[in-house]
Scaffold this motif. Structure first.
Motif, PDB file in Angstrom:
ATOM      1  N   LEU A   5      22.131  -1.566  34.885  1.00 43.98           N
ATOM      2  CA  LEU A   5      21.501  -1.678  36.200  1.00 43.98           C
ATOM      3  C   LEU A   5      20.076  -1.127  36.208  1.00 43.98           C
ATOM      4  CD1 LEU A   5      24.371  -0.538  38.617  1.00 43.98           C
ATOM      5  CD2 LEU A   5      23.490  -2.849  38.318  1.00 43.98           C
ATOM      6  N   LEU A   6      19.705  -0.367  35.178  1.00 45.89           N
ATOM      7  CA  LEU A   6      18.427   0.332  35.210  1.00 45.89           C
ATOM      8  C   LEU A   6      17.205  -0.578  35.394  1.00 45.89           C
ATOM      9  CD1 LEU A   6      19.035   3.144  32.573  1.00 45.89           C
ATOM     10  CD2 LEU A   6      18.642   3.437  35.020  1.00 45.89           C
ATOM     11  N   PRO A   7      17.099  -1.708  34.678  1.00 39.87           N
ATOM     12  CA  PRO A   7      15.924  -2.557  34.920  1.00 39.87           C
ATOM     13  C   PRO A   7      15.788  -2.981  36.381  1.00 39.87           C
ATOM     14  CG  PRO A   7      17.044  -3.239  32.910  1.00 39.87           C
ATOM     15  CD  PRO A   7      17.942  -2.236  33.577  1.00 39.87           C
TER      16      PRO A   7
ATOM     17  N   GLU B  56      13.406   9.952  35.101  1.00 38.02           N
ATOM     18  CA  GLU B  56      14.758  10.219  34.606  1.00 38.02           C
ATOM     19  C   GLU B  56      15.039   9.459  33.311  1.00 38.02           C
ATOM     20  OE1 GLU B  56      17.740  10.188  37.901  1.00 38.02           O
ATOM     21  OE2 GLU B  56      15.937  10.006  39.150  1.00 38.02           O
ATOM     22  N   ILE B  57      14.511   8.248  33.233  1.00 36.97           N
ATOM     23  CA  ILE B  57      14.665   7.471  31.992  1.00 36.97           C
ATOM     24  C   ILE B  57      13.954   8.175  30.839  1.00 36.97           C
ATOM     25  CG2 ILE B  57      13.970   5.329  30.844  1.00 36.97           C
ATOM     26  CD1 ILE B  57      14.467   3.948  33.584  1.00 36.97           C
ATOM     27  N   PHE B  58      12.758   8.679  31.102  1.00 37.14           N
ATOM     28  CA  PHE B  58      12.022   9.375  30.052  1.00 37.14           C
ATOM     29  C   PHE B  58      12.726  10.649  29.601  1.00 37.14           C
ATOM     30  CE2 PHE B  58       7.581   7.458  31.040  1.00 37.14           C
ATOM     31  CZ  PHE B  58       7.883   6.380  30.221  1.00 37.14           C
TER      32      PHE B  58
ATOM     33  N   VAL C 140      21.900   2.217  18.653  1.00 42.07           N
ATOM     34  CA  VAL C 140      21.131   0.969  18.724  1.00 42.07           C
ATOM     35  C   VAL C 140      21.181   0.406  20.142  1.00 42.07           C
ATOM     36  CG1 VAL C 140      20.938  -1.391  17.870  1.00 42.07           C
ATOM     37  CG2 VAL C 140      21.518   0.457  16.285  1.00 42.07           C
ATOM     38  N   LEU C 141      22.369   0.379  20.732  1.00 46.85           N
ATOM     39  CA  LEU C 141      22.511  -0.155  22.084  1.00 46.85           C
ATOM     40  C   LEU C 141      21.807   0.722  23.111  1.00 46.85           C
ATOM     41  CD1 LEU C 141      26.241  -1.331  22.000  1.00 46.85           C
ATOM     42  CD2 LEU C 141      24.183  -2.723  21.775  1.00 46.85           C
ATOM     43  N   LEU C 142      21.879   2.042  22.938  1.00 46.54           N
ATOM     44  CA  LEU C 142      21.176   2.945  23.853  1.00 46.54           C
ATOM     45  C   LEU C 142      19.671   2.729  23.775  1.00 46.54           C
ATOM     46  CD1 LEU C 142      23.098   6.332  23.444  1.00 46.54           C
ATOM     47  CD2 LEU C 142      22.919   4.956  25.519  1.00 46.54           C
ATOM     48  N   THR C 143      19.160   2.559  22.563  1.00 49.29           N
ATOM     49  CA  THR C 143      17.731   2.306  22.395  1.00 49.29           C
ATOM     50  C   THR C 143      17.327   1.015  23.094  1.00 49.29           C
ATOM     51  OG1 THR C 143      17.688   3.478  20.278  1.00 49.29           O
ATOM     52  CG2 THR C 143      15.898   1.932  20.697  1.00 49.29           C
ATOM     53  N   ASN C 144      18.119  -0.038  22.895  1.00 47.68           N
ATOM     54  CA  ASN C 144      17.832  -1.311  23.569  1.00 47.68           C
ATOM     55  C   ASN C 144      17.847  -1.142  25.082  1.00 47.68           C
ATOM     56  OD1 ASN C 144      17.679  -2.621  21.112  1.00 47.68           O
ATOM     57  ND2 ASN C 144      19.789  -3.359  21.163  1.00 47.68           N
ATOM     58  N   THR C 145      18.842  -0.404  25.593  1.00 49.89           N
ATOM     59  CA  THR C 145      18.976  -0.209  27.033  1.00 49.89           C
ATOM     60  C   THR C 145      17.780   0.533  27.603  1.00 49.89           C
ATOM     61  OG1 THR C 145      21.390  -0.202  26.946  1.00 49.89           O
ATOM     62  CG2 THR C 145      20.376   0.875  28.834  1.00 49.89           C
ATOM     63  N   LEU C 146      17.320   1.573  26.914  1.00 47.60           N
ATOM     64  CA  LEU C 146      16.193   2.348  27.422  1.00 47.60           C
ATOM     65  C   LEU C 146      14.910   1.525  27.445  1.00 47.60           C
ATOM     66  CD1 LEU C 146      16.949   5.794  25.754  1.00 47.60           C
ATOM     67  CD2 LEU C 146      17.121   5.210  28.177  1.00 47.60           C
ATOM     68  N   PHE C 147      14.699   0.691  26.425  1.00 50.70           N
ATOM     69  CA  PHE C 147      13.512  -0.156  26.445  1.00 50.70           C
ATOM     70  C   PHE C 147      13.621  -1.226  27.525  1.00 50.70           C
ATOM     71  CE2 PHE C 147      12.787   1.287  21.951  1.00 50.70           C
ATOM     72  CZ  PHE C 147      11.623   1.958  22.236  1.00 50.70           C
ATOM     73  N   GLN C 148      14.793  -1.800  27.685  1.00 49.45           N
ATOM     74  CA  GLN C 148      14.982  -2.793  28.741  1.00 49.45           C
ATOM     75  C   GLN C 148      14.768  -2.178  30.114  1.00 49.45           C
ATOM     76  OE1 GLN C 148      15.535  -6.087  28.646  1.00 49.45           O
ATOM     77  NE2 GLN C 148      15.381  -6.095  26.425  1.00 49.45           N
TER      78      GLN C 148
ATOM     79  N   TYR D 163      12.598   0.082  31.166  1.00 44.65           N
ATOM     80  CA  TYR D 163      11.233   0.119  31.691  1.00 44.65           C
ATOM     81  C   TYR D 163      10.443  -1.151  31.381  1.00 44.65           C
ATOM     82  CZ  TYR D 163       9.460   2.088  27.166  1.00 44.65           C
ATOM     83  OH  TYR D 163       9.114   2.325  25.854  1.00 44.65           O
ATOM     84  N   LEU D 164      11.139  -2.161  30.857  1.00 43.47           N
ATOM     85  CA  LEU D 164      10.475  -3.440  30.601  1.00 43.47           C
ATOM     86  C   LEU D 164       9.797  -4.027  31.841  1.00 43.47           C
ATOM     87  CD1 LEU D 164       9.999  -5.518  28.331  1.00 43.47           C
ATOM     88  CD2 LEU D 164      12.072  -6.691  29.096  1.00 43.47           C
TER      89      LEU D 164
END
Length: 229
Positions: free
Chosen positions: A83-85, A97-99, A162-170, A172-173
């Motif tokens: 839901l973050l994006p 909070e994401i950072f 790997v999935l957490l990294t993808n989620t964090l980049f998505q 703040y995309l």
């Protein structure tokens, strides 16, 4: 030049409903008005409304109970990181909070990568780091930087990282262009990131953890300063 995608009426309605839900105009736990009434209020057909409902239900914002109605889901309690994006598009207040999570997870990933990376993965990290310096334009440098972090996550051997990294980049995309300040100078971006890669390649978990923490804190400060300017 690639043509921009056209928004359909369902896209527009989905955006309107999402904004109304996240702004609290349709409070969590409340049932939405009857479909006929809601469709009339938004000026759409019930078919269009059902399509938009389906998308928002899939996103975790709505739930429909047959014969009862559709209500706003308690997404803060029951929702996932996917839901973050959507939440960032609604309010940039989520970025801090994401950072915070990015700093903690990123440092741990670097530490694990230093211990677990294969020789081939170390070679790959060196090449990806070089690509940061060779990139042209802030957008290309930022994307090259992202690939280094994806490779670090893969080097841990843990698919959840790997999935957490993808989620964090998505996450703040949606506002990535506003966070491009650290990537305007390819050489400087390379030099900030180099200590992380060097520590991982050397197999020094403690040094990698510290270097990643410093790198992520530094880029965060530059990103947020650029966003405020």
């Amino acid at each position: 030049m690639e043509a921009l995608p056209r928004q359909t009426i369902v896209d527009v309605l989905e955006d309107r409903l999402r904004e109304d839900i996240l702004a609290g105009r349709h409070p969590v736990g409340d049932y939405l008005p009857p479909e006929r009434e809601l469709a009339h209020g938004y000026g759409v057909t019930r078919t269009t409304l059902k399509h938009a409902f389906g998308r928002l239900a899939q996103a975790g914002l709505l739930e429909t109970r047959h014969g009862v109605g559709t209500r706003v889901r308690d997404y803060a309690r029951l929702g996932g990181a996917d839901l973050l994006p959507m939440l960032v598009r609604h309010s940039s207040g989520w970025i801090g909070e994401i950072f915070e999570v990015r700093r903690a997870v990123g440092a741990l990933i670097a530490e694990r990568a230093a211990v677990r990376a294969t020789e081939a993965q170390r070679d790959g990290l060196r090449a990806l780091l070089a690509a940061v310096a060779a990139a042209e334009g802030a957008d290309a440098v930022q994307l090259a930087d992202v690939e280094v972090h994806r490779a670090l996550a893969r080097a841990t051997g843990n698919r959840v990282y790997v999935l957490l990294t993808n989620t964090l980049f998505q996450a703040y995309l949606p506002i990535r262009s506003a966070l491009a300040a650290p990537f305007g100078d390819p050489a400087a971006a390379h030099d900030r990131l180099a200590p992380v890669v060097e520590a991982v390649v050397a197999g020094d978990g403690g040094a990698a953890h510290a270097a990643a923490g410093e790198y992520l804190a530094a880029t965060e400060r530059i990103m947020l300063a650029g966003e405020d300017s």
